[in-house]
Design an enzyme around this catalytic site. Structure first.
Site, short mmCIF file in Angstrom:
data_model
loop_
_atom_site.label_atom_id
_atom_site.label_comp_id
_atom_site.label_asym_id
_atom_site.label_seq_id
_atom_site.Cartn_x
_atom_site.Cartn_y
_atom_site.Cartn_z
N ASP A 188 0.75 -1.16 -0.05
CA ASP A 188 0.04 -0.08 0.01
C ASP A 188 0.74 1.19 -0.10
O ASP A 188 0.69 2.17 -0.70
CB ASP A 188 -0.75 -0.06 0.95
CG ASP A 188 -1.73 -1.27 1.46
OD1 ASP A 188 -2.54 -1.66 0.49
OD2 ASP A 188 -1.17 -1.95 2.31
N HIS A 216 -4.57 -3.44 6.44
CA HIS A 216 -4.46 -3.82 4.91
C HIS A 216 -5.75 -4.09 4.49
O HIS A 216 -6.06 -5.32 4.13
CB HIS A 216 -3.34 -4.79 5.01
CG HIS A 216 -3.20 -5.10 3.50
ND1 HIS A 216 -2.83 -4.33 2.42
CD2 HIS A 216 -3.30 -6.30 2.77
CE1 HIS A 216 -2.78 -4.78 1.41
NE2 HIS A 216 -3.15 -6.20 1.49
#
Length: 360
Positions: A188, A216
């Site tokens: 990410d 996440h």
């Protein structure tokens, strides 16, 4: 003087993600079959990852490695095929390959464990069903690491729900220090860097210090408030260079949050290449250190920093030195960020409760 080889475990390493295998609900702990639907094996990330490790991308160009690869018995033939390919590639740094379906053999003596294998959510499955299966997997693998891994083994959990899988692993591997159990939010982080570099039409290496806060998942908060980019005038705040708060608080965040789904829609497969690369980045910086003045995002055990409840695996900005990570302290948090950070913490608190309910 030549370095001793580092033993690196990759679970879910077989290259079988496109094939459908009837797993019969295979459970590592029980090693007995139970009926369930066929599921896709999570082999693509592992298949992308093992050659990167063997080539030195993870631990450096002078660090020999011995790869330990674990997968479930229905994937044994594919796993052996991956081993054959590793031999055929003749990687100079690769000093041995252990390819096995036995969790104890896989975990014995490993210095680094990258946990890619997990049970994916399938159509029609409730969150608790998926959580229950992953709790069984990670409880079993935690026990094997606890009893057979090398002292001070470093663990990176990739399989989703990554934060909570890491928390379960920590719970059942009490002799592994909490600071040695992490989950992957570097993917990410890298996605956020990529979006900024494309928006500003600059090299991604010229952007630094974005932050991924939290889970996440689609509640994660990609934060650019502290990020800078290298320009002719020196390092300049990203927010100043972009000069578009609506984009930074809207499309930028949702693009990073939903990038995995967008890649699945485009490829009809998950983001294996970028996930494998991010796993290498995560371990490399953890072991070899982050550059001066630069931080990265890692899912780590919360100590209460930034008002995040202690006892969650939560993504923070960290710096790394001498094989240890440290949460970056003292970053100012505005009201918009506070709400986003609290929202993703709340999701993780709920996931933790769900996982613990599966244990009982």
């Amino acid at each position: 003087m030549a370095k001793d080889p580092v033993r690196v475990l990759v679970t879910g390493a077989a290259a079988s993600s496109k094939s459908q295998v009837d797993l019969h609900g295979y459970c590592w702990r029980m090693k007995t079959p139970k009926r369930s639907k066929a599921v896709s094996l999570p082999g693509q990330i592992g298949y992308a990852l093992v050659p990167m490790i063997a080539r030195g991308v993870m631990l450096g160009p002078d660090q020999p490695v011995i790869l330990h690869m674990l997968d479930i018995p229905p994937a044994a033939e594919a796993l052996n095929g991956v081993k054959m390919e590793l031999v055929d590639a003749a990687f100079p740094l690769l000093k041995g390959v252990v390819a096995t379906t036995d969790v104890v053999e896989a975990c014995t003596g490993v210095n680094i464990a990258v946990m890619v294998g997990g049970f994916p959510r399938k159509e029609g499955m409730e969150r608790k069903d998926v959580m229950s299966k992953n709790v069984s997997i990670y409880k079993s693998q935690a026990s094997a690491l606890e009893n057979h891994a090398a002292a001070n083994c470093k663990v990176l959990v990739v399989a989703n729900p990554a934060n909570t899988n890491a928390l379960i692993l920590k719970e059942f591997a009490p002799s592994i220090p909490a600071k040695n159990i992490t989950c992957l939010t570097r993917l990410d982080h890298n996605r956020a860097l990529g979006q900024i570099s494309e928006r500003l039409n600059i090299q991604v290496s010229d952007v630094k210090n974005v932050v991924i806060w939290g889970n996440h998942s689609s509640t994660q908060y990609p934060d650019v408030n502290h990020a800078t980019a290298k320009t002719q005038g020196g390092e300049t705040p990203v927010r100043q260079l972009v000069a578009d708060d609506d984009w930074l608080k809207g499309e930028f965040i949702t693009t990073v949050q939903q990038r995995g789904a967008a890649i699945i829609k485009a490829r009809k497969l998950s983001s294996a290449l970028s996930a494998a690369s991010a796993a290498c980045d995560h371990i490399r910086d953890w072991v070899l250190g982050t550059p001066e003045g630069t931080w990265v995002s890692m899912g780590v055990y919360s100590d209460g920093s930034y008002g995040v409840p202690a006892g969650l695996i939560y993504s923070f900005p960290v710096t790394c030195c001498d094989g240890e990570w440290t949460i970056v302290q003292g970053l100012p948090i505005d009201e918009f960020s506070r709400k986003k950070m609290d929202s993703t913490a709340q999701e993780l608190t709920e996931e933790k409760a769900l996982a613990y309910s599966c244990l009982s």
